[in-house]
Enzyme design. Structure first.
Site, mmCIF file in Angstrom:
data_model
loop_
_atom_site.group_PDB
_atom_site.id
_atom_site.type_symbol
_atom_site.label_atom_id
_atom_site.label_comp_id
_atom_site.label_asym_id
_atom_site.label_seq_id
_atom_site.Cartn_x
_atom_site.Cartn_y
_atom_site.Cartn_z
ATOM 1 N N SER A 136 0.592 -6.702 -2.047
ATOM 2 C CA SER A 136 0.842 -5.489 -2.236
ATOM 3 C C SER A 136 0.277 -5.126 -3.785
ATOM 4 O O SER A 136 0.041 -6.162 -4.738
ATOM 5 C CB SER A 136 2.397 -5.506 -2.634
ATOM 6 O OG SER A 136 2.843 -4.388 -3.289
ATOM 7 N N TYR A 149 10.109 -8.988 -5.601
ATOM 8 C CA TYR A 149 9.041 -8.870 -4.630
ATOM 9 C C TYR A 149 7.780 -8.808 -5.278
ATOM 10 O O TYR A 149 6.841 -9.367 -4.645
ATOM 11 C CB TYR A 149 9.528 -7.265 -4.092
ATOM 12 C CG TYR A 149 8.374 -6.788 -3.105
ATOM 13 C CD1 TYR A 149 8.476 -6.872 -1.869
ATOM 14 C CD2 TYR A 149 7.360 -6.019 -3.650
ATOM 15 C CE1 TYR A 149 7.372 -6.431 -0.736
ATOM 16 C CE2 TYR A 149 6.303 -5.442 -2.665
ATOM 17 C CZ TYR A 149 6.520 -5.782 -1.318
ATOM 18 O OH TYR A 149 5.526 -5.254 -0.369
HETATM 19 N N1 LIG Z 1 5.457 -0.211 3.132
HETATM 20 C C1 LIG Z 1 4.871 -0.359 1.838
HETATM 21 O O1 LIG Z 1 5.082 0.539 1.151
HETATM 22 C C2 LIG Z 1 4.104 -1.561 1.736
HETATM 23 C C3 LIG Z 1 3.223 -1.597 0.586
HETATM 24 C C4 LIG Z 1 2.446 -2.713 0.271
HETATM 25 C C5 LIG Z 1 2.405 -3.860 1.054
HETATM 26 N N2 LIG Z 1 3.189 -3.896 1.965
HETATM 27 C C6 LIG Z 1 3.160 -5.169 2.884
HETATM 28 O O2 LIG Z 1 2.796 -4.885 4.214
HETATM 29 C C7 LIG Z 1 3.205 -5.700 5.126
HETATM 30 C C8 LIG Z 1 3.925 -4.972 6.319
HETATM 31 O O3 LIG Z 1 4.781 -4.199 6.108
HETATM 32 P P1 LIG Z 1 5.538 -2.842 6.447
HETATM 33 O O4 LIG Z 1 5.461 -1.725 5.753
HETATM 34 O O5 LIG Z 1 4.655 -2.828 7.989
HETATM 35 O O6 LIG Z 1 6.996 -3.309 6.973
HETATM 36 P P2 LIG Z 1 7.804 -3.012 8.174
HETATM 37 O O7 LIG Z 1 7.405 -1.816 9.024
HETATM 38 O O8 LIG Z 1 9.375 -3.280 7.597
HETATM 39 O O9 LIG Z 1 7.547 -4.319 9.104
HETATM 40 C C9 LIG Z 1 7.804 -5.535 8.779
HETATM 41 C C10 LIG Z 1 7.467 -6.601 10.007
HETATM 42 O O10 LIG Z 1 7.804 -7.761 9.591
HETATM 43 C C11 LIG Z 1 8.584 -8.662 10.478
HETATM 44 N N3 LIG Z 1 9.981 -9.455 9.886
HETATM 45 C C12 LIG Z 1 10.412 -9.151 8.870
HETATM 46 N N4 LIG Z 1 10.953 -10.356 8.663
HETATM 47 C C13 LIG Z 1 10.532 -11.165 9.436
HETATM 48 C C14 LIG Z 1 11.136 -12.568 9.743
HETATM 49 N N5 LIG Z 1 11.981 -13.178 8.879
HETATM 50 N N6 LIG Z 1 10.411 -13.386 10.555
HETATM 51 C C15 LIG Z 1 9.335 -12.682 11.341
HETATM 52 N N7 LIG Z 1 9.080 -11.352 11.323
HETATM 53 C C16 LIG Z 1 9.663 -10.784 10.225
HETATM 54 C C17 LIG Z 1 9.225 -7.420 11.027
HETATM 55 O O11 LIG Z 1 9.888 -7.575 12.458
HETATM 56 P P3 LIG Z 1 11.275 -7.809 13.040
HETATM 57 O O12 LIG Z 1 12.179 -7.206 12.035
HETATM 58 O O13 LIG Z 1 11.195 -7.705 14.306
HETATM 59 O O14 LIG Z 1 11.264 -9.586 12.513
HETATM 60 C C18 LIG Z 1 8.211 -6.158 11.242
HETATM 61 O O15 LIG Z 1 7.405 -6.475 12.248
HETATM 62 C C19 LIG Z 1 4.227 -6.630 4.465
HETATM 63 O O16 LIG Z 1 3.917 -7.839 4.041
HETATM 64 C C20 LIG Z 1 4.719 -5.584 3.087
HETATM 65 O O17 LIG Z 1 5.002 -6.409 2.189
HETATM 66 C C21 LIG Z 1 4.061 -2.725 2.475
#
Ligand SMILES: NC(=O)c1ccc[n+]([C@@H]2O[C@H](COP(=O)([O-])OP(=O)(O)OC[C@H]3O[C@@H](n4cnc5c(N)ncnc54)[C@H](OP(=O)(O)O)[C@@H]3O)[C@@H](O)[C@H]2O)c1
Length: 270
Positions: A136, A149
């Site tokens: 991030s 975070y």
């Molecule tokens: N969104 C943002 O603004 C942003 C910005 C910078 C970086 N990121 C990074 O990008 C990545 C993807 O984020 P996203 O925005 O796509 O988030 P998201 O839509 O909330 O998706 C998170 C994913 O992680 C899975 N997950 C969460 N806890 C888990 C666990 N204990 N075991 C297995 N799977 C788990 C969830 O599926 P289940 O709930 O079914 O397990 C879901 O598939 C993350 O690493 C995040 O930190 C996001």
């Protein structure tokens, strides 16, 4: 690596970025092993992805979660690991219970580190392999309201760099991609309102997925998505006091939105 040669283990596949990655990887000709906790969402995704695709539902924070995925990944013959699963963590540090802080550190840092360690022996047997860690911008620009975070993502960035240097004489490449905000469910309403008020830009998941695919294909080791985030990441590295001063001016706004988050959580509980 050519996408047609890629056998990709993708964590967090059902999330906003994960789903966009799964679709783009499949379209590019990669074979996929998709994982997340919710089996129904995984099955729906697998049915709609255009290409060879298998799934494993597992909680990566559970005692045997990483081991189960590592065993499936070895059987699948993975040569790409995308550590994408993550959870958000907005809130004032003093108001977050240890349980929440531990969940943030475990999911965003301990899980990708453990999974990488479990998969490395089999990745090393491949002619070429890639580990992609989704970090991030907060890993390089640690932000008020995101202490745990930011700590987890800064740790993941350092882990990626150290491991890349350690594996420099092997066929395993380690890539770190640091997106700024993405339009996904990871961000609560309070975070979306904070970003709008601070003028923090947010990218579509498909755009970020495109950056990740390019990193797998061309081998570029470090990507920070977006400007001015790239500039601030550099500035925080060489003059953190300047960033301290800039963020001090935003603190009242951050605290107000963090307060909204606390009120929302209390309303849900009552
Ligand atoms: N969104 C943002 O603004 C942003 C910005 C910078 C970086 N990121 C990074 O990008 C990545 C993807 O984020 P996203 O925005 O796509 O988030 P998201 O839509 O909330 O998706 C998170 C994913 O992680 C899975 N997950 C969460 N806890 C888990 C666990 N204990 N075991 C297995 N799977 C788990 C969830 O599926 P289940 O709930 O079914 O397990 C879901 O598939 C993350 O690493 C995040 O930190 C996001």
């Amino acid at each position: 690596m050519l996408l047609t040669d890629a056998r990709v283990v993708l964590t967090g596949a059902t999330g906003g970025l994960g789903e966009a990655l799964a679709r783009k990887l499949a379209k590019g000709g990669a074979s996929l092993l998709l994982t997340a906790r919710d089996p129904a969402r995984l099955e729906r995704l697998a049915c709609s992805v255009n290409g060879p695709c298998s799934v494993l539902a597992t909680d990566l924070t559970a005692t045997d979660g990483v081991d189960r995925l590592a065993a499936a990944a070895r059987h699948f013959g993975a040569n790409v690991l995308v550590n994408n699963a993550g959870i958000g963590g907005f809130g004032l540090f003093e108001e977050q219970g240890w349980g929440e802080v531990e969940r943030i550190l475990t999911t965003n840092l301990a899980v990708p580190v453990r999974l990488t360690q479990a998969l490395l022996p089999s990745l090393r047997t491949q002619p070429a392999a890639v580990v992609v860690n989704i970090g991030s911008a907060f890993g390089s620009i640690p932000f008020a309201g995101f202490a745990a975070y930011s700590a987890a993502k800064a740790g993941l960035r350092a882990f990626s760099q150290a491991l890349r240097r350690e594996l420099a004489d092997t066929g395993v490449r380690v890539v770190h991609v640091a997106p700024r905000a993405i339009d996904t469910a990871l961000n609560s309403l309070a975070v979306r309102q904070l970003n709008a008020e601070l003028g923090n830009a947010s990218d579509a998941p498909e755009e970020v997925a495109g950056v990740v695919l390019a990193a797998i294909e061309d081998g570029c080791a470090e990507r920070v998505v977006g400007q001015p985030e790239r500039l601030f990441a550099w500035l925080n590295g060489c003059a953190p006091a300047l960033v301290d001063r800039g963020l001090r001016g935003k603190l009242a706004t951050i605290k107000r939105h963090a307060g909204d988050r606390t009120i929302a959580a209390e309303l849900i509980q009552s």
